[in-house]
Scaffold this motif. Structure first.
Motif, mmCIF file in Angstrom:
data_model
loop_
_atom_site.group_PDB
_atom_site.id
_atom_site.type_symbol
_atom_site.label_atom_id
_atom_site.label_comp_id
_atom_site.label_asym_id
_atom_site.label_seq_id
_atom_site.Cartn_x
_atom_site.Cartn_y
_atom_site.Cartn_z
ATOM 1 N N MET A 1 0.846 -1.178 0.000
ATOM 2 C CA MET A 1 0.000 0.000 0.000
ATOM 3 C C MET A 1 0.886 1.234 0.000
ATOM 4 O O MET A 1 1.858 1.308 0.758
ATOM 5 N N ASP A 2 0.557 2.201 -0.839
ATOM 6 C CA ASP A 2 1.301 3.460 -0.833
ATOM 7 C C ASP A 2 1.043 4.190 0.490
ATOM 8 O O ASP A 2 -0.073 4.183 1.009
ATOM 9 N N ALA A 3 2.096 4.829 1.025
ATOM 10 C CA ALA A 3 1.960 5.507 2.326
ATOM 11 C C ALA A 3 0.856 6.555 2.305
ATOM 12 O O ALA A 3 0.160 6.756 3.302
ATOM 13 N N SER A 4 0.659 7.221 1.151
ATOM 14 C CA SER A 4 -0.385 8.260 1.101
ATOM 15 C C SER A 4 -1.777 7.622 1.160
ATOM 16 O O SER A 4 -2.706 8.191 1.743
ATOM 17 N N ASP A 5 -1.929 6.414 0.583
ATOM 18 C CA ASP A 5 -3.209 5.697 0.687
ATOM 19 C C ASP A 5 -3.460 5.229 2.122
ATOM 20 O O ASP A 5 -4.596 5.227 2.599
ATOM 21 N N LEU A 6 -2.386 4.818 2.801
ATOM 22 C CA LEU A 6 -2.535 4.409 4.205
ATOM 23 C C LEU A 6 -3.012 5.594 5.050
ATOM 24 O O LEU A 6 -3.906 5.467 5.886
ATOM 25 N N LEU A 7 -2.412 6.757 4.795
ATOM 26 C CA LEU A 7 -2.826 7.950 5.541
ATOM 27 C C LEU A 7 -4.301 8.258 5.284
ATOM 28 O O LEU A 7 -5.066 8.521 6.220
ATOM 29 N N GLU B 1 6.437 15.490 3.534
ATOM 30 C CA GLU B 1 5.455 15.845 2.511
ATOM 31 C C GLU B 1 5.679 15.040 1.222
ATOM 32 O O GLU B 1 4.721 14.705 0.523
ATOM 33 N N ASP B 2 6.939 14.746 0.891
ATOM 34 C CA ASP B 2 7.227 13.969 -0.324
ATOM 35 C C ASP B 2 6.612 12.578 -0.221
ATOM 36 O O ASP B 2 6.216 11.981 -1.214
ATOM 37 N N CYS B 3 6.558 12.060 0.992
ATOM 38 C CA CYS B 3 6.047 10.707 1.180
ATOM 39 C C CYS B 3 4.526 10.681 1.183
ATOM 40 O O CYS B 3 3.919 9.866 0.488
#
Ligand SMILES: [Zn+2]
Ligand SMILES: [Zn+2]
Length: 418
Positions: A142-148, A183-185
């Motif tokens: 899972m992409d970290a931004s989707d997890l967030l 922020e990049d992540c």
């Protein structure tokens, strides 16, 4: 009134965790250490989630306490000096593995929710991206931004804290599998992140060299894999006992009292090096060696100190206005072991620590704020002297590197220079 919170730890359902990491043992050790709010850890694991559901009762908003009969059994095994309240807060650490910009990314995140229903919602979602039964700290494709996004969507008050941000291989700011900025992540939703965890090999003063982290509260938690390690790092808060008040303190800084933590040299990744070859290098030395091990020629594991220097735009020791304090400590059993010359797990050391705690109360206040007179007056003058040295930073540091723990001990007699 302030209290200590330890919101990163693991249950016996996580890999490489002590088999006695159950709720009763966690509650016993937390009180002995002086922790008032303890993360549950591992709520994504179905068996642990079931135990949480059966053993915890709602207390203040977003917080839980152990069922009466379980808690009574815990308190009965503790001296009166350690009978303070204990609350649980739903917490889990997850690992994400994904690709971005043509690179394999891997990092750990701490997730918090105020209700079992929100935890169940989040578990449903995360279970679609990984096996939750394998490990209390699941690995998600899972992409970290989707997890967030999934975390924020699970219910009001849910939040994410990037875990041990600098640690090689597992930190969001690590050189190997991480990014150069939070922020990049996490992308657009990164504005909903308001705290980052240092990890054992770093401390807040190191983080403050990077001005991009100024807007975040710098938290520290134990990441304990055994109940006896709870509180080796912790965050102090002056708020109501209330999930949302704690969250507000982390978000706004109001009531955020900073951290207590190990000296960063004691962590496993402070300096750069190659463990197999016994090579340990300061950042400048590692750069001169072009990140190659001078013995075997393989790539060095970059330590946290070097990574911080690479991203730093301020000199070491800079403290921006408003930054909370940080107190470096050594564990009480290690201090007593040093004083007696015995091993930290020996019976005599254990008995002495028991005696100290029975008379003086839980460990963290003894280490960080109890008047030294009180420790001396209780019959422990040498322990008082050792605590005093640690508080003044009079310690000898043997830094960790490439997975090997460092060690820190009180300095021998300091001869004052004329
Ligand atoms: Zn982790
Ligand atoms: Zn080597």
């Amino acid at each position: 009134m302030s209290f200590y919170a330890d919101l990163h730890l693991h249950s016996r359902y996580a890999r490489a965790t002590s088999r006695n990491a159950n709720l009763v043992e966690l509650a016993w050790w937390a009180r002995r250490k002086g922790i008032t709010v303890l993360g549950t850890g591992d709520f994504t694991h179905p068996a642990w989630f079931e135990e949480l559901t059966e053993s915890l009762l709602p207390a203040e908003p977003g917080l839980f306490r152990l069922r009466e009969e379980l808690d009574r059994a815990v308190v009965e095994r503790l001296p009166r000096s350690c009978h303070g309240p204990l609350r649980f807060l739903l917490a889990v650490e997850v690992s994400t593995a994904f690709h971005r910009d043509g690179r394999a990314r891997r990092m750990h995140h701490l997730l918090y929710v105020p209700a079992l229903r929100a935890a169940a919602t989040l578990n449903d979602r995360l279970g679609r991206s990984g096996n939750l039964t394998e490990d209390g700290r699941p690995t998600l494709a899972m992409d970290a931004s989707d997890l967030l996004e999934a975390t924020l969507d699970s219910g009001d008050g849910a939040y994410l804290v990037p875990a041990h941000v600098w640690t090689p291989w597992v930190g969001v700011l690590s050189a190997t599998t991480g990014f150069d900025a939070i922020e990049d992540c996490y992308g657009d939703l990164a504005r909903h992140i308001f705290a980052v965890e240092t990890g054992l090999s770093a401390d807040p003063p190191m983080c403050r060299q990077v001005s991009a982290l100024d807007r975040f509260r710098i938290v520290s938690y134990s990441d304990a894999h055994a109940p006896s390690r709870l509180g080796r790092e912790a965050t102090e808060l002056a708020t109501e006992l209330d999930y949302f008040a704690i969250r507000h303190a982390l978000e706004s800084g109001e009531g955020f009292q900073g951290t207590v933590e190990l000296f960063p040299e004691a962590g496993r990744y402070h300096l750069s090096g190659h463990r197999r070859c016994g090579v340990r290098l300061e950042p400048a030395e590692a750069r001169r060696a072009r990140q190659r091990c001078p013995v075997c020629g393989k790539r060095l594991t970059m330590g946290v100190l070097q990574r911080v220097e690479d991203l730093a735009d301020r000199p070491a020791g800079a403290r921006p206005a408003g930054a909370a304090g940080c107190r470096n400590l050594l564990a009480l059993d290690d201090l007593v072991a040093g004083v007696t010359g015995l091993g930290p797990t020996s019976k005599t050391v254990r008995r002495t620590v028991d005696a100290l705690i029975e008379v003086l109360g839980p460990e963290l206040p003894i280490l960080e704020r109890l008047p030294l007179d009180a420790v001396e007056g209780a019959g422990f003058p040498e322990v008082a002297e050792a605590i005093g040295k640690v508080r003044r930073g009079q310690v000898v540091r043997d830094p960790g590197f490439d997975g090997q723990y460092g060690s820190v001990r009180p300095a021998a007699e300091v001869v004052s220079a004329r």
